[in-house]
Design a protein around this motif. Sequence first.
Motif, PDB file in Angstrom:
ATOM      1  N   ARG A 182      -3.890   7.523  -2.142  1.00 19.23           N
ATOM      2  CA  ARG A 182      -3.515   7.269  -0.748  1.00 19.23           C
ATOM      3  C   ARG A 182      -4.475   6.305  -0.072  1.00 19.23           C
ATOM      4  O   ARG A 182      -4.101   5.537   0.810  1.00 19.23           O
ATOM      5  N   GLN A 183      -5.739   6.364  -0.498  1.00 21.27           N
ATOM      6  CA  GLN A 183      -6.754   5.532   0.174  1.00 21.27           C
ATOM      7  C   GLN A 183      -6.673   4.064  -0.211  1.00 21.27           C
ATOM      8  O   GLN A 183      -7.214   3.220   0.480  1.00 21.27           O
ATOM      9  N   ARG A 205      -4.503   9.494   9.689  1.00 17.77           N
ATOM     10  CA  ARG A 205      -5.553  10.205   8.950  1.00 17.77           C
ATOM     11  C   ARG A 205      -5.042  11.585   8.514  1.00 17.77           C
ATOM     12  O   ARG A 205      -5.389  12.088   7.460  1.00 17.77           O
ATOM     13  N   VAL A 244       0.245  -0.788   5.498  1.00 19.31           N
ATOM     14  CA  VAL A 244       0.005   0.538   4.911  1.00 19.31           C
ATOM     15  C   VAL A 244       1.142   0.973   3.982  1.00 19.31           C
ATOM     16  O   VAL A 244       1.224   2.140   3.613  1.00 19.31           O
ATOM     17  N   ARG A 296      -5.529  -2.275   3.570  1.00 21.92           N
ATOM     18  CA  ARG A 296      -6.154  -1.189   4.334  1.00 21.92           C
ATOM     19  C   ARG A 296      -7.384  -1.731   5.066  1.00 21.92           C
ATOM     20  O   ARG A 296      -7.985  -2.716   4.641  1.00 21.92           O
ATOM     21  N   ALA A 353       0.156   2.854   0.708  1.00 23.69           N
ATOM     22  CA  ALA A 353      -0.339   4.209   1.019  1.00 23.69           C
ATOM     23  C   ALA A 353       0.810   5.101   1.477  1.00 23.69           C
ATOM     24  O   ALA A 353       0.887   6.284   1.114  1.00 23.69           O
ATOM     25  N   SER A 370      -0.004  -7.534  11.900  1.00 25.17           N
ATOM     26  CA  SER A 370       0.206  -6.461  10.923  1.00 25.17           C
ATOM     27  C   SER A 370       1.582  -6.640  10.286  1.00 25.17           C
ATOM     28  O   SER A 370       2.421  -7.377  10.814  1.00 25.17           O
ATOM     29  N   ASP A 425      -5.814  -0.756   9.961  1.00 22.49           N
ATOM     30  CA  ASP A 425      -5.226  -1.343   8.758  1.00 22.49           C
ATOM     31  C   ASP A 425      -4.359  -2.533   9.158  1.00 22.49           C
ATOM     32  O   ASP A 425      -4.037  -2.717  10.337  1.00 22.49           O
ATOM     33  N   MET A 468     -11.166   3.099   5.287  1.00 18.03           N
ATOM     34  CA  MET A 468     -11.012   3.643   3.944  1.00 18.03           C
ATOM     35  C   MET A 468     -12.206   3.333   3.043  1.00 18.03           C
ATOM     36  O   MET A 468     -12.362   3.903   1.985  1.00 18.03           O
TER      37      MET A 468
END
Length: 385
Positions: free
Chosen positions: A42-43, A133, A338, A48, A341, A208, A335, A52
């Motif tokens: 996931r990290q 998170r 994502v 990211r 993730a 993003s 981020d 992380m």
Amino acid sequence: MTTLRFLTAGESHGKALTVIIEGMVAGLPLSEDDIARDLQRRQGGYGRGGRMKIEQDRAEILSGVRHGFTIGSPIALLIANRDWQNWQQEMSVLPVDNIEPVTKLRPGHADLAGVIKYGLNDVRPILERASARETAARVAFGAVSRRFLAEFGLAIHSHTVAIGGRQAKRGEAIDWDKVEASPIRCADAEAERAMMEAIDQAKESGDSLGGIFEVIATGVPVGLGSHVHWDRRLNGCIAQAMMSINAVKGVEIGAGFTLAGIRGSQAHDLIEPGKSGRQFRRGSNRAGGIEGGMSNGQPIVVRAAVKPIPTLAKPLPSVDLRTGQEAPAHIERSDICVVPAAGVIGEAMLALVLSQAFLEKFGGDNLEETRRNYKAFLESLRHHE
Ligand SMILES: Cc1cc2nc3c(=O)[nH]c(=O)nc-3n(C[C@H](O)[C@H](O)[C@H](O)COP(=O)(O)O)c2cc1C
């Protein structure tokens, strides 16, 4: 109604995330290493942010496991937030003076609705819990579910299908080793390059990107879920679970939206005779493994659309809650993309729904009991007259 459920607690920059899992069978082999692998997955992912790099997630098992096996009692997990060291004043449980509130609302985040709903003058309490998170805790739970499903031959994978409009080619079989080795979780090398370039460009311009991930479950038996009530339909449960992931704005099962534009004669997966008894063959899987709210024995295929995340390095114009005047949106370390993730989180949510449905159908308070029930069901399919 299944009894398997989980609850999470914890703020993004608080001391830790906690998870309580209830209803998992006794006798399941479980270690912290089983959970660590998924937390690491996931990290990762190209795109990211700095957070992380600070966190190296590991779940500590506090209860519910003894000598390497679950014992049927609630399983409590704890994931420490390393970043908390830097936020002890802002996140102090005791009152602290002179903490600057966050007041510049970010469009697309929980900020505006949250402060109004909870009657606050500071966005911090909202953004701390709205932050993804929390999904680390879901992934920890998902790893436990995955461990359970693996005992019955079910496997769950995910990959990135699109980022910022760059699409991966659809191959016959997906090479999961390649997916795991890819920084973007995509087995198509050309698309991988294009997606990473798109992320670099977005980063340069302070922007993003969103995209689409796909989650596939294999080894799923016929008959999970039910047609008899809206809340027992497996596709409905999966859609709800996927839509609950932060930034997911659309879900499709199998060919989903494409089915809306083609004829019935092209849309359905023909049923062919199988080996024996109640076993059948299907030449295609446009239904994504679910018909009438029940699994049909084919792989379950789910796609989810992820919007571009709301916190931008080059902030959008917005309003300051304190003054009511125009102001650029708040910037929090963030981020850029994502989607990879989010796919891993999608695996966890699918693992939850499938293990709930599996336990609903086959029951059992310990692994051996569930195994006996499952075997008896499979036998009945082989020998049915
Ligand atoms: C793995 C993951 C990481 C995320 N990281 C961020 C982030 O760094 N900054 C941000 O603004 N949003 C991030 N988001 C998205 C927000 O959590 C989400 O947009 C917000 O909670 C509002 O909810 P909604 O988009 O579902 O409406 C992330 C989402 C996921 C799945």
